[in-house]
Design a protein around this motif. Structure first.
Motif, PDB file in Angstrom:
ATOM      1  N   LEU A  64       1.090  -1.332   0.082  1.00  0.00           N
ATOM      2  CA  LEU A  64      -0.060  -0.047   0.203  1.00  0.00           C
ATOM      3  C   LEU A  64       0.866   1.426   0.053  1.00  0.00           C
ATOM      4  O   LEU A  64       0.365   2.235  -0.318  1.00  0.00           O
ATOM      5  CB  LEU A  64      -0.782   0.008   1.177  1.00  0.00           C
ATOM      6  CG  LEU A  64      -1.862  -1.176   1.221  1.00  0.00           C
ATOM      7  CD1 LEU A  64      -2.686  -0.966   2.533  1.00  0.00           C
ATOM      8  CD2 LEU A  64      -2.602  -1.255   0.043  1.00  0.00           C
ATOM      9  N   SER A  65       2.127   1.248   0.312  1.00  0.00           N
ATOM     10  CA  SER A  65       3.111   2.233   0.337  1.00  0.00           C
ATOM     11  C   SER A  65       3.614   2.764  -0.813  1.00  0.00           C
ATOM     12  O   SER A  65       4.149   3.828  -1.185  1.00  0.00           O
ATOM     13  CB  SER A  65       4.024   2.140   1.326  1.00  0.00           C
ATOM     14  OG  SER A  65       4.990   1.020   0.963  1.00  0.00           O
ATOM     15  N   ALA A 118      -9.920 -10.828  -1.663  1.00  0.00           N
ATOM     16  CA  ALA A 118      -8.789  -9.917  -1.141  1.00  0.00           C
ATOM     17  C   ALA A 118      -7.863  -9.621  -2.000  1.00  0.00           C
ATOM     18  O   ALA A 118      -7.478  -8.160  -1.931  1.00  0.00           O
ATOM     19  CB  ALA A 118      -8.087 -10.981  -0.206  1.00  0.00           C
ATOM     20  N   ALA A 119      -7.486 -10.200  -2.883  1.00  0.00           N
ATOM     21  CA  ALA A 119      -6.632  -9.722  -4.195  1.00  0.00           C
ATOM     22  C   ALA A 119      -7.042  -8.661  -4.925  1.00  0.00           C
ATOM     23  O   ALA A 119      -6.478  -7.633  -4.901  1.00  0.00           O
ATOM     24  CB  ALA A 119      -6.347 -10.928  -5.246  1.00  0.00           C
ATOM     25  N   LEU A 120      -8.602  -8.647  -5.059  1.00  0.00           N
ATOM     26  CA  LEU A 120      -9.060  -7.647  -5.951  1.00  0.00           C
ATOM     27  C   LEU A 120      -9.102  -6.161  -5.020  1.00  0.00           C
ATOM     28  O   LEU A 120      -8.905  -5.218  -5.609  1.00  0.00           O
ATOM     29  CB  LEU A 120     -10.689  -7.903  -6.091  1.00  0.00           C
ATOM     30  CG  LEU A 120     -11.371  -6.773  -6.701  1.00  0.00           C
ATOM     31  CD1 LEU A 120     -10.780  -6.683  -8.204  1.00  0.00           C
ATOM     32  CD2 LEU A 120     -12.806  -7.375  -6.981  1.00  0.00           C
ATOM     33  N   SER A 124      -6.817  -2.664  -5.876  1.00  0.00           N
ATOM     34  CA  SER A 124      -7.739  -1.597  -6.135  1.00  0.00           C
ATOM     35  C   SER A 124      -6.997  -0.437  -5.345  1.00  0.00           C
ATOM     36  O   SER A 124      -7.307   0.605  -5.629  1.00  0.00           O
ATOM     37  CB  SER A 124      -9.256  -1.589  -5.847  1.00  0.00           C
ATOM     38  OG  SER A 124      -9.466  -1.909  -4.509  1.00  0.00           O
ATOM     39  N   GLU A 125      -6.384  -0.619  -4.168  1.00  0.00           N
ATOM     40  CA  GLU A 125      -5.931   0.265  -3.184  1.00  0.00           C
ATOM     41  C   GLU A 125      -4.493   0.436  -3.411  1.00  0.00           C
ATOM     42  O   GLU A 125      -3.895   1.572  -3.177  1.00  0.00           O
ATOM     43  CB  GLU A 125      -6.089   0.075  -1.830  1.00  0.00           C
ATOM     44  CG  GLU A 125      -7.849   0.001  -1.576  1.00  0.00           C
ATOM     45  CD  GLU A 125      -7.871   0.010  -0.078  1.00  0.00           C
ATOM     46  OE1 GLU A 125      -7.067   0.192   0.880  1.00  0.00           O
ATOM     47  OE2 GLU A 125      -9.112  -0.257   0.082  1.00  0.00           O
ATOM     48  N   ALA A 126      -3.662  -0.596  -3.593  1.00  0.00           N
ATOM     49  CA  ALA A 126      -2.208  -0.239  -3.948  1.00  0.00           C
ATOM     50  C   ALA A 126      -1.684   0.526  -5.229  1.00  0.00           C
ATOM     51  O   ALA A 126      -2.136   0.413  -6.434  1.00  0.00           O
ATOM     52  CB  ALA A 126      -1.569  -1.786  -4.186  1.00  0.00           C
TER      53      ALA A 126
END
Length: 302
Positions: A64-65, A118-120, A124-126
């Motif tokens: 996410l970073s 979970a992967a989806l 979508s956020e990374a």
């Protein structure tokens, strides 16, 4: 059933997992507790086991970073039950081999629907797309083996569903349930393939083996009574012997057209109990997957 008294003697780190076995309901999904600090393992705020690369501990926040990463999707076998440290999991071994953060996205007895969603959400956020997605789908079958039931839309109940009537292995009801399981699994495999394709990354499917797949157990596995059924496990183990090979063969055949299939020789693997890998086996599996990814890079560069 495996003799856990002997397992705890031979693999003392497993005591920490038994002692700290805490799960949480997240909607209808069973997950590992977040922010857990045990002597042999730890989890991030999302309940995913930390990885380790060159002494650095990391979790989902690494992806996410905006850092480069890969996803490793699976259940307790990829979580790494019984291993002595976070550094010994398949995900951490892959991180060392590939030089990037491999996120250990695992849930107890996770089925493919849970792993896909979970992967989806992560993708979508990374800020970046993953370099690859690794899928261990064996728990979709092991979850089924508890009850021998499978809804064609929602899959099998999780292993805590003790109030659910269970079909007998080989019965007509169980045969229909198994057909549902195959259809269900192939559907969610297609969703993972579509997700990987839209992200421009390969999907690697590992053909998970269990102790049931070994033609000959080693001395330690025999001493720990692996694959010997007890009163509570006889029908579940019968289901493994009846259906596991067929499920794996059909599932891997469906994956082979678009995914990269990696099969680690069962004879070369060792097990803590029927389904969980030793540190040596986890290292072997990670090496097999890294080789596949390396061969893909060489083909692409050529």
């Amino acid at each position: 059933m495996a003799n856990y008294s002997e397992i705890l003697r031979v693999f003392p780190a497993a005591r920490h997992y038994v002692r700290e076995r805490r799960w949480a309901r997240r909607g209808d999904v069973l997950a590992y507790v977040g922010n857990l600090e045990a002597e042999a393992f730890s989890t991030d705020p999302y309940g995913f086991r930390h990885g380790e690369i060159e002494g650095e501990r990391y979790g989902l926040d690494a992806a996410l970073s905006g850092a480069e990463y890969g996803l490793v999707l699976g259940a307790s076998e990829s979580f790494g039950f019984g291993l002595e440290s976070n550094a010994q999991t398949v995900a951490s071994r892959l991180s060392q081999a590939c030089g990037l953060y491999c996120i250990n996205v695992s849930f107890p007895e996770a089925d493919l629907r849970t792993l896909y969603t979970a992967a989806l959400r992560i993708l979508s956020e990374a800020p970046r797309k993953p370099h690859f997605i690794i899928c261990f789908a064996g728990a979709t079958f092991s979850r089924y083996a508890y009850t021998r039931r499978c809804d064609p839309l929602f899959g099998s109940p999780d292993f805590l569903g003790n109030d659910i009537a269970r079909f007998l292995p080989g019965s007509a009801d169980e045969e229909r349930a198994f057909a549902n399981l195959v259809t269900y699994s192939c559907f969610w495999l297609d969703q993972l393939l579509t997700l990987a394709a839209s992200s421009g990354c390969p999907l690697v499917v590992h053909g998970q083996a269990s102790a049931f797949d070994k033609s000959e157990l080693d001395e330690t596995e025999i001493g720990c009574a692996l694959t010997e059924p007890g009163n509570d496990d006889e029908e579940r183990f019968t289901t493994y012997r009846l259906r596991a090979s067929s499920f794996r063969r059909t599932f891997l055949a469906a994956a082979a057209d678009s995914a990269h299939v990696v099969v680690s020789d069962a004879a070369s693997l060792s097990f803590i109990d029927e389904f969980h890998y030793t540190a040596q086996a986890a290292a072997r599996i990670a090496a097999d997957i890294a080789l596949c990814l390396g061969m893909r890079r060489m083909a692409r560069d050529a």
